[in-house]
Design a protein around this motif. Structure first.
Motif, PDB file in Angstrom:
ATOM      1  N   GLY A  76       0.832  -1.182   0.000  1.00 57.64           N
ATOM      2  CA  GLY A  76       0.000   0.000   0.000  1.00 57.64           C
ATOM      3  C   GLY A  76       0.867   1.231   0.000  1.00 57.64           C
ATOM      4  O   GLY A  76       2.019   1.189  -0.433  1.00 57.64           O
ATOM      5  N   GLU A  77       0.339   2.333   0.520  1.00 54.68           N
ATOM      6  CA  GLU A  77       1.052   3.609   0.478  1.00 54.68           C
ATOM      7  C   GLU A  77       1.154   4.210   1.863  1.00 54.68           C
ATOM      8  O   GLU A  77       0.224   4.123   2.666  1.00 54.68           O
ATOM      9  CB  GLU A  77       0.331   4.576  -0.456  1.00 54.68           C
ATOM     10  CG  GLU A  77       1.077   5.880  -0.658  1.00 54.68           C
ATOM     11  CD  GLU A  77       0.446   6.754  -1.722  1.00 54.68           C
ATOM     12  OE1 GLU A  77       1.008   7.824  -2.001  1.00 54.68           O
ATOM     13  OE2 GLU A  77      -0.604   6.360  -2.269  1.00 54.68           O
ATOM     14  N   VAL A  78       2.309   4.799   2.151  1.00 52.44           N
ATOM     15  CA  VAL A  78       2.525   5.514   3.404  1.00 52.44           C
ATOM     16  C   VAL A  78       2.414   7.010   3.132  1.00 52.44           C
ATOM     17  O   VAL A  78       3.152   7.561   2.321  1.00 52.44           O
ATOM     18  CB  VAL A  78       3.901   5.188   4.013  1.00 52.44           C
ATOM     19  CG1 VAL A  78       4.104   5.973   5.315  1.00 52.44           C
ATOM     20  CG2 VAL A  78       4.034   3.693   4.269  1.00 52.44           C
ATOM     21  N   ARG A  79       1.473   7.653   3.819  1.00 58.64           N
ATOM     22  CA  ARG A  79       1.281   9.098   3.684  1.00 58.64           C
ATOM     23  C   ARG A  79       1.369   9.739   5.051  1.00 58.64           C
ATOM     24  O   ARG A  79       0.519   9.496   5.901  1.00 58.64           O
ATOM     25  CB  ARG A  79      -0.083   9.423   3.076  1.00 58.64           C
ATOM     26  CG  ARG A  79      -0.352   8.824   1.703  1.00 58.64           C
ATOM     27  CD  ARG A  79      -1.722   9.248   1.239  1.00 58.64           C
ATOM     28  NE  ARG A  79      -2.132   8.529   0.043  1.00 58.64           N
ATOM     29  CZ  ARG A  79      -2.737   9.089  -0.994  1.00 58.64           C
ATOM     30  NH1 ARG A  79      -2.979  10.370  -0.982  1.00 58.64           N
ATOM     31  NH2 ARG A  79      -3.095   8.370  -2.034  1.00 58.64           N
ATOM     32  N   ASN A  80       2.413  10.523   5.251  1.00 58.43           N
ATOM     33  CA  ASN A  80       2.603  11.233   6.524  1.00 58.43           C
ATOM     34  C   ASN A  80       2.497  10.294   7.726  1.00 58.43           C
ATOM     35  O   ASN A  80       1.863  10.612   8.738  1.00 58.43           O
ATOM     36  CB  ASN A  80       1.587  12.374   6.651  1.00 58.43           C
ATOM     37  CG  ASN A  80       1.720  13.396   5.550  1.00 58.43           C
ATOM     38  OD1 ASN A  80       2.822  13.768   5.172  1.00 58.43           O
ATOM     39  ND2 ASN A  80       0.584  13.838   5.017  1.00 58.43           N
ATOM     40  N   GLY A  81       3.092   9.126   7.598  1.00 61.70           N
ATOM     41  CA  GLY A  81       3.110   8.176   8.702  1.00 61.70           C
ATOM     42  C   GLY A  81       1.923   7.243   8.776  1.00 61.70           C
ATOM     43  O   GLY A  81       1.888   6.355   9.625  1.00 61.70           O
ATOM     44  N   THR A  82       0.935   7.428   7.882  1.00 61.77           N
ATOM     45  CA  THR A  82      -0.239   6.558   7.868  1.00 61.77           C
ATOM     46  C   THR A  82      -0.120   5.568   6.716  1.00 61.77           C
ATOM     47  O   THR A  82       0.012   5.968   5.567  1.00 61.77           O
ATOM     48  CB  THR A  82      -1.532   7.369   7.708  1.00 61.77           C
ATOM     49  OG1 THR A  82      -1.692   8.228   8.849  1.00 61.77           O
ATOM     50  CG2 THR A  82      -2.744   6.444   7.616  1.00 61.77           C
ATOM     51  N   PHE A  83      -0.149   4.292   7.048  1.00 56.84           N
ATOM     52  CA  PHE A  83      -0.094   3.256   6.019  1.00 56.84           C
ATOM     53  C   PHE A  83      -1.509   2.906   5.595  1.00 56.84           C
ATOM     54  O   PHE A  83      -2.360   2.556   6.422  1.00 56.84           O
ATOM     55  CB  PHE A  83       0.616   2.010   6.539  1.00 56.84           C
ATOM     56  CG  PHE A  83       0.671   0.899   5.521  1.00 56.84           C
ATOM     57  CD1 PHE A  83       1.497   1.003   4.410  1.00 56.84           C
ATOM     58  CD2 PHE A  83      -0.114  -0.229   5.655  1.00 56.84           C
ATOM     59  CE1 PHE A  83       1.540  -0.009   3.457  1.00 56.84           C
ATOM     60  CE2 PHE A  83      -0.074  -1.243   4.714  1.00 56.84           C
ATOM     61  CZ  PHE A  83       0.750  -1.130   3.611  1.00 56.84           C
ATOM     62  N   GLU A  84      -1.773   3.003   4.287  1.00 54.63           N
ATOM     63  CA  GLU A  84      -3.074   2.665   3.720  1.00 54.63           C
ATOM     64  C   GLU A  84      -2.916   1.421   2.853  1.00 54.63           C
ATOM     65  O   GLU A  84      -2.408   1.504   1.735  1.00 54.63           O
ATOM     66  CB  GLU A  84      -3.596   3.839   2.885  1.00 54.63           C
ATOM     67  CG  GLU A  84      -3.796   5.118   3.684  1.00 54.63           C
ATOM     68  CD  GLU A  84      -4.244   6.285   2.827  1.00 54.63           C
ATOM     69  OE1 GLU A  84      -4.339   6.096   1.587  1.00 54.63           O
ATOM     70  OE2 GLU A  84      -4.492   7.369   3.371  1.00 54.63           O
ATOM     71  N   PRO A  85      -3.304   0.268   3.352  1.00 54.76           N
ATOM     72  CA  PRO A  85      -3.100  -0.967   2.584  1.00 54.76           C
ATOM     73  C   PRO A  85      -4.045  -1.076   1.394  1.00 54.76           C
ATOM     74  O   PRO A  85      -5.246  -0.835   1.517  1.00 54.76           O
ATOM     75  CB  PRO A  85      -3.373  -2.067   3.611  1.00 54.76           C
ATOM     76  CG  PRO A  85      -4.291  -1.437   4.604  1.00 54.76           C
ATOM     77  CD  PRO A  85      -3.901   0.014   4.668  1.00 54.76           C
ATOM     78  N   LEU A  86      -3.482  -1.437   0.272  1.00 54.36           N
ATOM     79  CA  LEU A  86      -4.279  -1.762  -0.901  1.00 54.36           C
ATOM     80  C   LEU A  86      -4.522  -3.258  -0.995  1.00 54.36           C
ATOM     81  O   LEU A  86      -5.458  -3.709  -1.649  1.00 54.36           O
ATOM     82  CB  LEU A  86      -3.584  -1.254  -2.167  1.00 54.36           C
ATOM     83  CG  LEU A  86      -3.349   0.258  -2.221  1.00 54.36           C
ATOM     84  CD1 LEU A  86      -2.581   0.636  -3.481  1.00 54.36           C
ATOM     85  CD2 LEU A  86      -4.666   1.010  -2.144  1.00 54.36           C
ATOM     86  N   ASP A  87      -3.652  -4.030  -0.369  1.00 57.20           N
ATOM     87  CA  ASP A  87      -3.825  -5.474  -0.256  1.00 57.20           C
ATOM     88  C   ASP A  87      -3.300  -5.889   1.106  1.00 57.20           C
ATOM     89  O   ASP A  87      -2.242  -5.423   1.532  1.00 57.20           O
ATOM     90  CB  ASP A  87      -3.053  -6.212  -1.348  1.00 57.20           C
ATOM     91  CG  ASP A  87      -3.268  -7.712  -1.262  1.00 57.20           C
ATOM     92  OD1 ASP A  87      -4.369  -8.172  -1.597  1.00 57.20           O
ATOM     93  OD2 ASP A  87      -2.342  -8.420  -0.824  1.00 57.20           O
TER      94      ASP A  87
END
Length: 211
Positions: A76-87
């Protein structure tokens, strides 16, 4: 436009919040993004029940029989310390619930730990439920299913019975309690969190990092 680089590393659910290794992102929070579906591993149809049983069997073996389990790629993607999983949403949610249950029963649960920062953006009710349970660990003398204790608490909102993610979490917590019954919670917690035993179970992590 920012550059994007890809980094992969091995970690565990708790360790990914704790350690900053070279070339790995800092993760302060995991948030299941809006594009993801509801938590499904707690559904009660026959197919999902079989999947849930196999997954819990693998986690049980990893924590009790020295049989490491790799949980494959989570990305997934890390944005400003927040990991947003895509899988990997399903696996991460189950690991979050496992840590909450074992930590509660072990007596080692601490009010402020970074792995508590796990939430859902899919529904406000699911987000609120995650916030509430990390503030309210199970009592050490619990004898019945976790779902019965949770739904009997003053902070549990009855409207949550219509949220499929919350209901699936309750089913999974009861399944975790059943599968790990008879095990020493303190030993399970040590296997999840201490030293070399943090490799059980492990995630193979792949992240898109904006730089």
């Amino acid at each position: 436009m920012s550059d994007i680089r890809i980094a992969g590393y091995r970690t565990t659910f708790r360790a990914m919040f704790e350690a900053e290794l070279e070339a790995t992102p800092r993760v302060n929070e995991v948030e299941i993004p809006l594009i993801q579906r509801d938590y499904a591993q707690g559904r009660e149809d026959l197919r999902t029940s079989a999947i849930r049983t196999r997954f819990l069997d693998a986690l049980h073996a990893a924590l009790t029989k020295d049989e490491p389990v790799g949980l494959d790629f989570i990305y997934g993607e890390v944005r400003n310390g927040t990991f947003e999983p895509l899988d990997g949403q399903q696996r991460l949610t189950t690991l979050f619930l496992l840590h909450w249950y074992v930590g509660s029963r072990s007596g080692a649960y601490k009010a402020e730990e970074r792995w508590h920062n796990f939430t859902y953006a899919t529904r406000p009710s699911a987000r609120r439920f995650c916030e509430r349970i990390v503030r309210n660990p199970l009592p050490g003398d619990l004898t019945g299913p976790p779902s019965e204790w949770i739904t009997d608490q003053s902070w549990y909102l009855h409207l949550w019975r219509f949220d499929p993610t919350i209901q699936a979490m309750l089913v999974m917590l009861d399944a975790i309690a059943t599968r790990f019954s008879g095990e020493d919670p303190a030993l399970l917690w040590a296997r999840l969190t201490d030293g070399a035993d943090e490799l059980l179970p492990e995630l193979v992590w792949l992240s898109w990092i904006r730089t």
